[in-house]
Design a protein around this motif. Structure first.
Motif, mmCIF file in Angstrom:
data_model
loop_
_atom_site.group_PDB
_atom_site.id
_atom_site.type_symbol
_atom_site.label_atom_id
_atom_site.label_comp_id
_atom_site.label_asym_id
_atom_site.label_seq_id
_atom_site.Cartn_x
_atom_site.Cartn_y
_atom_site.Cartn_z
ATOM 1 N N LEU A 116 -18.552 27.015 36.775
ATOM 2 C CA LEU A 116 -18.012 26.993 35.417
ATOM 3 C C LEU A 116 -16.853 27.981 35.286
ATOM 4 C CD1 LEU A 116 -21.563 26.957 33.908
ATOM 5 C CD2 LEU A 116 -19.932 25.112 33.625
ATOM 6 N N THR A 117 -16.058 28.103 36.332
ATOM 7 C CA THR A 117 -14.942 29.042 36.349
ATOM 8 C C THR A 117 -13.964 28.743 35.219
ATOM 9 O OG1 THR A 117 -15.157 29.313 38.732
ATOM 10 C CG2 THR A 117 -13.049 29.950 37.764
ATOM 11 N N GLU A 118 -13.685 29.789 34.428
ATOM 12 C CA GLU A 118 -12.730 29.733 33.322
ATOM 13 C C GLU A 118 -13.034 28.633 32.302
ATOM 14 O OE1 GLU A 118 -8.671 30.136 34.618
ATOM 15 O OE2 GLU A 118 -9.196 31.774 35.953
ATOM 16 N N THR A 119 -14.309 28.346 32.130
ATOM 17 C CA THR A 119 -14.729 27.380 31.115
ATOM 18 C C THR A 119 -14.832 28.087 29.771
ATOM 19 O OG1 THR A 119 -15.888 26.034 32.741
ATOM 20 C CG2 THR A 119 -16.603 25.798 30.471
ATOM 21 N N ASP A 120 -14.400 27.421 28.708
ATOM 22 C CA ASP A 120 -14.363 28.020 27.374
ATOM 23 C C ASP A 120 -15.575 27.581 26.549
ATOM 24 O OD1 ASP A 120 -13.762 29.077 24.897
ATOM 25 O OD2 ASP A 120 -11.880 27.988 24.650
ATOM 26 N N PHE A 121 -16.442 28.554 26.236
ATOM 27 C CA PHE A 121 -17.620 28.302 25.410
ATOM 28 C C PHE A 121 -17.482 28.944 24.030
ATOM 29 C CE2 PHE A 121 -19.376 28.132 29.774
ATOM 30 C CZ PHE A 121 -19.969 26.877 29.741
ATOM 31 N N SER A 122 -16.275 29.286 23.624
ATOM 32 C CA SER A 122 -16.038 29.974 22.355
ATOM 33 C C SER A 122 -16.628 29.208 21.176
ATOM 34 C CB SER A 122 -14.542 30.150 22.112
ATOM 35 O OG SER A 122 -13.967 30.958 23.105
ATOM 36 N N ASP A 135 -21.836 29.858 38.704
ATOM 37 C CA ASP A 135 -20.740 30.816 38.787
ATOM 38 C C ASP A 135 -19.948 30.727 37.488
ATOM 39 O OD1 ASP A 135 -18.556 32.421 39.326
ATOM 40 O OD2 ASP A 135 -18.035 31.421 41.201
ATOM 41 N N LEU A 136 -19.947 31.833 36.733
ATOM 42 C CA LEU A 136 -19.287 31.874 35.425
ATOM 43 C C LEU A 136 -18.049 32.781 35.447
ATOM 44 C CD1 LEU A 136 -22.640 32.016 33.536
ATOM 45 C CD2 LEU A 136 -20.918 30.261 33.135
ATOM 46 N N SER A 137 -17.366 32.840 36.578
ATOM 47 C CA SER A 137 -16.164 33.676 36.697
ATOM 48 C C SER A 137 -15.131 33.268 35.656
ATOM 49 C CB SER A 137 -15.530 33.526 38.083
ATOM 50 O OG SER A 137 -16.411 33.916 39.095
ATOM 51 N N GLY A 138 -14.729 34.216 34.845
ATOM 52 C CA GLY A 138 -13.688 33.960 33.855
ATOM 53 C C GLY A 138 -14.107 33.070 32.702
ATOM 54 N N ALA A 139 -15.380 32.703 32.619
ATOM 55 C CA ALA A 139 -15.846 31.880 31.490
ATOM 56 C C ALA A 139 -15.721 32.693 30.203
ATOM 57 C CB ALA A 139 -17.280 31.433 31.706
ATOM 58 N N VAL A 140 -15.358 32.024 29.121
ATOM 59 C CA VAL A 140 -15.131 32.700 27.849
ATOM 60 C C VAL A 140 -16.304 32.454 26.901
ATOM 61 C CG1 VAL A 140 -13.605 32.865 25.841
ATOM 62 C CG2 VAL A 140 -12.628 32.458 28.122
ATOM 63 N N PHE A 141 -16.921 33.558 26.476
ATOM 64 C CA PHE A 141 -17.976 33.526 25.470
ATOM 65 C C PHE A 141 -17.472 34.381 24.306
ATOM 66 C CE2 PHE A 141 -20.151 32.895 29.508
ATOM 67 C CZ PHE A 141 -20.970 31.815 29.227
ATOM 68 N N ASP A 142 -17.074 33.765 23.225
ATOM 69 C CA ASP A 142 -16.526 34.477 22.075
ATOM 70 C C ASP A 142 -17.127 33.882 20.811
ATOM 71 O OD1 ASP A 142 -14.910 36.190 20.542
ATOM 72 O OD2 ASP A 142 -13.266 34.738 20.496
ATOM 73 N N HIS A 143 -17.946 34.677 20.104
ATOM 74 C CA HIS A 143 -18.666 34.205 18.925
ATOM 75 C C HIS A 143 -19.528 32.978 19.276
ATOM 76 C CE1 HIS A 143 -15.577 36.745 17.113
ATOM 77 N NE2 HIS A 143 -16.512 37.019 16.211
ATOM 78 N N THR A 144 -20.186 33.087 20.413
ATOM 79 C CA THR A 144 -21.039 32.015 20.932
ATOM 80 C C THR A 144 -22.504 32.338 20.639
ATOM 81 O OG1 THR A 144 -19.433 31.698 22.709
ATOM 82 C CG2 THR A 144 -21.588 30.689 23.017
ATOM 83 N N ASN A 145 -23.265 31.322 20.232
ATOM 84 C CA ASN A 145 -24.695 31.504 20.016
ATOM 85 C C ASN A 145 -25.407 31.279 21.351
ATOM 86 O OD1 ASN A 145 -27.377 31.520 19.325
ATOM 87 N ND2 ASN A 145 -27.228 29.966 17.745
ATOM 88 N N LEU A 146 -25.895 32.372 21.922
ATOM 89 C CA LEU A 146 -26.598 32.317 23.202
ATOM 90 C C LEU A 146 -28.055 32.736 23.052
ATOM 91 C CD1 LEU A 146 -23.746 33.941 25.316
ATOM 92 C CD2 LEU A 146 -24.443 31.539 25.337
ATOM 93 N N GLU A 147 -28.584 32.602 21.842
ATOM 94 C CA GLU A 147 -29.973 32.981 21.609
ATOM 95 C C GLU A 147 -30.901 32.143 22.483
ATOM 96 O OE1 GLU A 147 -30.619 32.676 17.382
ATOM 97 O OE2 GLU A 147 -29.448 34.488 16.984
ATOM 98 N N LYS A 148 -31.822 32.835 23.136
ATOM 99 C CA LYS A 148 -32.811 32.226 24.032
ATOM 100 C C LYS A 148 -32.188 31.552 25.253
ATOM 101 C CE LYS A 148 -36.186 31.482 20.354
ATOM 102 N NZ LYS A 148 -36.964 30.481 19.631
ATOM 103 N N ALA A 149 -30.913 31.816 25.528
ATOM 104 C CA ALA A 149 -30.275 31.269 26.729
ATOM 105 C C ALA A 149 -30.796 32.014 27.954
ATOM 106 C CB ALA A 149 -28.763 31.395 26.631
ATOM 107 N N ASP A 150 -30.842 31.328 29.090
ATOM 108 C CA ASP A 150 -31.357 31.919 30.323
ATOM 109 C C ASP A 150 -30.237 32.003 31.364
ATOM 110 O OD1 ASP A 150 -32.672 32.640 32.644
ATOM 111 O OD2 ASP A 150 -34.348 31.243 32.336
ATOM 112 N N PHE A 151 -29.816 33.249 31.659
ATOM 113 C CA PHE A 151 -28.760 33.512 32.639
ATOM 114 C C PHE A 151 -29.314 34.217 33.876
ATOM 115 C CE2 PHE A 151 -26.371 33.231 28.686
ATOM 116 C CZ PHE A 151 -25.179 32.632 29.054
#
Length: 190
Positions: A116-122, A135-151
Protein backbone atom coordinates in the motif's frame (compact mmCIF):
# COMPACT_ATOMS: atom_id res chain seq x y z
CA UNK A 1 -29.50 0.52 -24.03
CA UNK A 2 -30.14 -2.33 -21.61
CA UNK A 3 -27.28 -3.19 -19.26
CA UNK A 4 -26.07 -6.76 -18.85
CA UNK A 5 -26.82 -8.89 -15.81
CA UNK A 6 -24.32 -11.73 -15.51
CA UNK A 7 -24.34 -14.32 -12.75
CA UNK A 8 -22.17 -17.36 -11.87
CA UNK A 9 -19.73 -16.88 -14.75
CA UNK A 10 -15.95 -17.32 -14.88
CA UNK A 11 -13.90 -15.03 -17.10
CA UNK A 12 -10.30 -16.07 -17.83
CA UNK A 13 -7.69 -14.07 -19.73
CA UNK A 14 -10.44 -11.66 -20.71
CA UNK A 15 -9.82 -8.13 -21.89
CA UNK A 16 -12.11 -5.35 -20.67
CA UNK A 17 -13.42 -4.77 -24.20
CA UNK A 18 -15.15 -8.16 -23.99
CA UNK A 19 -17.26 -7.16 -20.94
CA UNK A 20 -20.65 -5.57 -21.26
CA UNK A 21 -21.50 -2.73 -18.90
CA UNK A 22 -23.85 -3.88 -16.16
CA UNK A 23 -24.06 -6.00 -13.04
CA UNK A 24 -21.91 -9.03 -12.29
CA UNK A 25 -22.89 -11.32 -9.43
CA UNK A 26 -20.95 -14.28 -8.07
CA UNK A 27 -18.49 -14.07 -10.96
CA UNK A 28 -14.80 -14.94 -11.06
CA UNK A 29 -12.28 -12.94 -13.08
CA UNK A 30 -8.91 -14.72 -13.56
CA UNK A 31 -5.89 -13.12 -15.19
CA UNK A 32 -8.03 -10.46 -16.82
CA UNK A 33 -6.72 -7.13 -18.09
CA UNK A 34 -8.69 -4.07 -17.01
CA UNK A 35 -5.76 -1.63 -17.15
CA UNK A 36 -7.05 1.88 -17.98
CA UNK A 37 -10.56 0.41 -18.40
CA UNK A 38 -13.64 2.50 -17.71
CA UNK A 39 -15.54 0.47 -15.11
CA UNK A 40 -17.75 3.43 -14.24
CA UNK A 41 -21.27 2.39 -13.32
CA UNK A 42 -20.45 -1.35 -13.17
CA UNK A 43 -21.71 -3.35 -10.17
CA UNK A 44 -19.75 -6.30 -8.79
CA UNK A 45 -21.43 -8.36 -6.06
CA UNK A 46 -19.82 -11.41 -4.42
CA UNK A 47 -17.16 -11.46 -7.15
CA UNK A 48 -13.51 -12.49 -7.07
CA UNK A 49 -10.69 -10.94 -9.09
CA UNK A 50 -7.59 -13.17 -9.16
CA UNK A 51 -4.32 -12.21 -10.86
CA UNK A 52 -5.98 -9.32 -12.68
CA UNK A 53 -4.53 -5.96 -13.71
CA UNK A 54 -6.91 -3.13 -12.81
CA UNK A 55 -4.29 -0.38 -12.73
CA UNK A 56 -5.55 3.11 -13.53
CA UNK A 57 -9.11 1.88 -14.20
CA UNK A 58 -11.90 4.46 -13.84
CA UNK A 59 -14.19 3.65 -10.92
CA UNK A 60 -16.78 6.44 -11.04
CA UNK A 61 -19.91 5.13 -9.29
CA UNK A 62 -18.57 1.55 -9.52
CA UNK A 63 -20.14 -0.68 -6.86
CA UNK A 64 -18.08 -3.31 -5.06
CA UNK A 65 -20.17 -5.46 -2.70
CA UNK A 66 -18.33 -8.28 -0.90
CA UNK A 67 -15.60 -8.37 -3.55
CA UNK A 68 -12.29 -10.21 -3.13
CA UNK A 69 -9.13 -9.15 -4.95
CA UNK A 70 -6.30 -11.74 -4.91
CA UNK A 71 -2.83 -11.02 -6.24
CA UNK A 72 -4.06 -8.16 -8.39
CA UNK A 73 -2.11 -5.21 -9.74
CA UNK A 74 -4.16 -2.14 -8.80
CA UNK A 75 -1.93 0.94 -9.13
CA UNK A 76 -3.50 4.39 -8.94
CA UNK A 77 -7.13 3.41 -8.36
CA UNK A 78 -9.53 6.02 -6.97
CA UNK A 79 -11.83 4.05 -4.65
CA UNK A 80 -13.04 7.46 -3.45
CA UNK A 81 -15.07 7.68 -6.67
CA UNK A 82 -16.87 4.35 -6.12
CA UNK A 83 -20.52 4.03 -5.22
CA UNK A 84 -20.33 4.24 -1.39
CA UNK A 85 -23.46 2.14 -0.77
CA UNK A 86 -22.50 -1.28 0.62
CA UNK A 87 -18.83 -0.85 -0.26
CA UNK A 88 -17.06 -3.99 0.98
CA UNK A 89 -13.85 -5.62 -0.19
CA UNK A 90 -10.88 -7.82 0.72
CA UNK A 91 -7.41 -7.37 -0.78
CA UNK A 92 -5.01 -10.32 -0.53
CA UNK A 93 -1.51 -10.12 -2.03
CA UNK A 94 -2.37 -7.01 -4.05
CA UNK A 95 -0.28 -4.09 -5.25
CA UNK A 96 -2.31 -0.97 -4.40
CA UNK A 97 0.46 1.61 -4.69
CA UNK A 98 -0.69 5.21 -5.15
CA UNK A 99 -4.36 4.29 -4.80
CA UNK A 100 -6.84 6.70 -3.19
CA UNK A 101 -9.39 5.84 -0.51
CA UNK A 102 -10.06 9.50 0.39
CA UNK A 103 -13.31 9.82 2.41
CA UNK A 104 -14.12 6.16 1.71
CA UNK A 105 -16.23 4.22 4.15
CA UNK A 106 -16.12 0.46 3.72
CA UNK A 107 -17.53 -2.30 5.89
CA UNK A 108 -14.61 -3.93 7.74
CA UNK A 109 -12.07 -3.77 4.88
CA UNK A 110 -9.32 -6.41 4.87
CA UNK A 111 -5.84 -5.77 3.50
CA UNK A 112 -3.63 -8.88 3.62
CA UNK A 113 -0.06 -9.31 2.36
CA UNK A 114 -0.49 -6.22 0.20
CA UNK A 115 1.70 -3.31 -0.80
CA UNK A 116 0.00 0.00 0.00
CA UNK A 117 2.92 2.32 -0.75
CA UNK A 118 1.84 5.97 -0.87
CA UNK A 119 -1.84 5.06 -0.68
CA UNK A 120 -4.11 7.87 0.54
CA UNK A 121 -6.51 6.95 3.36
CA UNK A 122 -7.26 10.57 4.36
CA UNK A 123 -10.63 11.14 6.04
CA UNK A 124 -11.65 7.50 5.51
CA UNK A 125 -13.60 5.32 7.90
CA UNK A 126 -11.45 2.23 8.30
CA UNK A 127 -12.86 1.17 11.66
CA UNK A 128 -12.61 -2.58 12.30
CA UNK A 129 -10.20 -2.92 9.39
CA UNK A 130 -7.38 -5.43 9.18
CA UNK A 131 -3.93 -4.61 7.81
CA UNK A 132 -2.15 -7.97 7.91
CA UNK A 133 1.49 -8.10 6.75
CA UNK A 134 1.11 -4.97 4.63
CA UNK A 135 3.78 -2.48 3.60
CA UNK A 136 2.40 1.00 4.32
CA UNK A 137 5.45 3.05 3.27
CA UNK A 138 4.36 6.61 2.64
CA UNK A 139 0.67 5.79 3.17
CA UNK A 140 -1.31 8.84 4.27
CA UNK A 141 -3.56 8.68 7.33
CA UNK A 142 -5.02 12.14 7.98
CA UNK A 143 -8.24 12.51 10.00
CA UNK A 144 -8.83 8.80 9.42
CA UNK A 145 -11.05 6.66 11.65
CA UNK A 146 -8.87 3.70 12.60
CA UNK A 147 -10.82 2.62 15.68
CA UNK A 148 -10.43 -1.11 16.31
CA UNK A 149 -8.12 -1.41 13.27
CA UNK A 150 -5.46 -4.12 13.48
CA UNK A 151 -1.93 -3.15 12.33
CA UNK A 152 -0.05 -5.72 14.43
CA UNK A 153 1.71 -7.47 11.53
CA UNK A 154 2.03 -4.51 9.16
CA UNK A 155 5.04 -2.26 8.85
CA UNK A 156 6.44 1.06 7.60
CA UNK A 157 3.39 3.06 8.65
CA UNK A 158 3.43 6.62 9.99
CA UNK A 159 0.23 7.47 11.82
CA UNK A 160 -0.16 10.65 13.85
CA UNK A 161 -2.34 9.84 16.90
CA UNK A 162 -3.20 13.53 17.33
CA UNK A 163 -5.13 13.74 14.04
CA UNK A 164 -6.48 10.19 13.65
CA UNK A 165 -9.00 8.19 15.68
CA UNK A 166 -7.19 5.18 17.15
CA UNK A 167 -9.36 4.00 20.05
CA UNK A 168 -8.81 0.24 20.59
CA UNK A 169 -6.58 -0.01 17.47
CA UNK A 170 -3.89 -2.72 17.69
CA UNK A 171 -0.19 -2.23 16.95
CA UNK A 172 2.95 -4.31 17.50
CA UNK A 173 5.64 -3.07 19.86
CA UNK A 174 8.27 -3.49 17.12
CA UNK A 175 6.52 -0.93 14.87
CA UNK A 176 5.39 1.54 17.56
CA UNK A 177 7.87 4.10 16.19
CA UNK A 178 5.34 4.61 13.38
CA UNK A 179 3.05 6.22 15.96
CA UNK A 180 5.74 8.30 17.66
CA UNK A 181 7.61 9.74 14.67
CA UNK A 182 6.15 13.27 15.14
CA UNK A 183 7.57 13.54 18.65
CA UNK A 184 11.12 13.71 17.24
CA UNK A 185 12.41 11.28 19.85
CA UNK A 186 14.98 8.55 19.47
CA UNK A 187 13.75 4.98 19.88
CA UNK A 188 16.27 2.20 20.35
CA UNK A 189 15.23 -0.69 18.08
CA UNK A 190 17.56 -3.31 19.57
Amino acid sequence: MKEAYTVDQTFENTDFSQLLKGEYENCIFRNCNFEYADLSGFTFTDCEFSGCNLSMAKLIKTAFHEVIFKECKMFGLHFSECNPFGLSFIFDGCLLNNSVFYKTSAKKPRFKNSNLTETDFSESDLSDSLFSACDLSGAVFDHTNLEKADFRTSFNYSIDPSVNRLKKAKFSLSEVHGLLYKLDIEIDRD
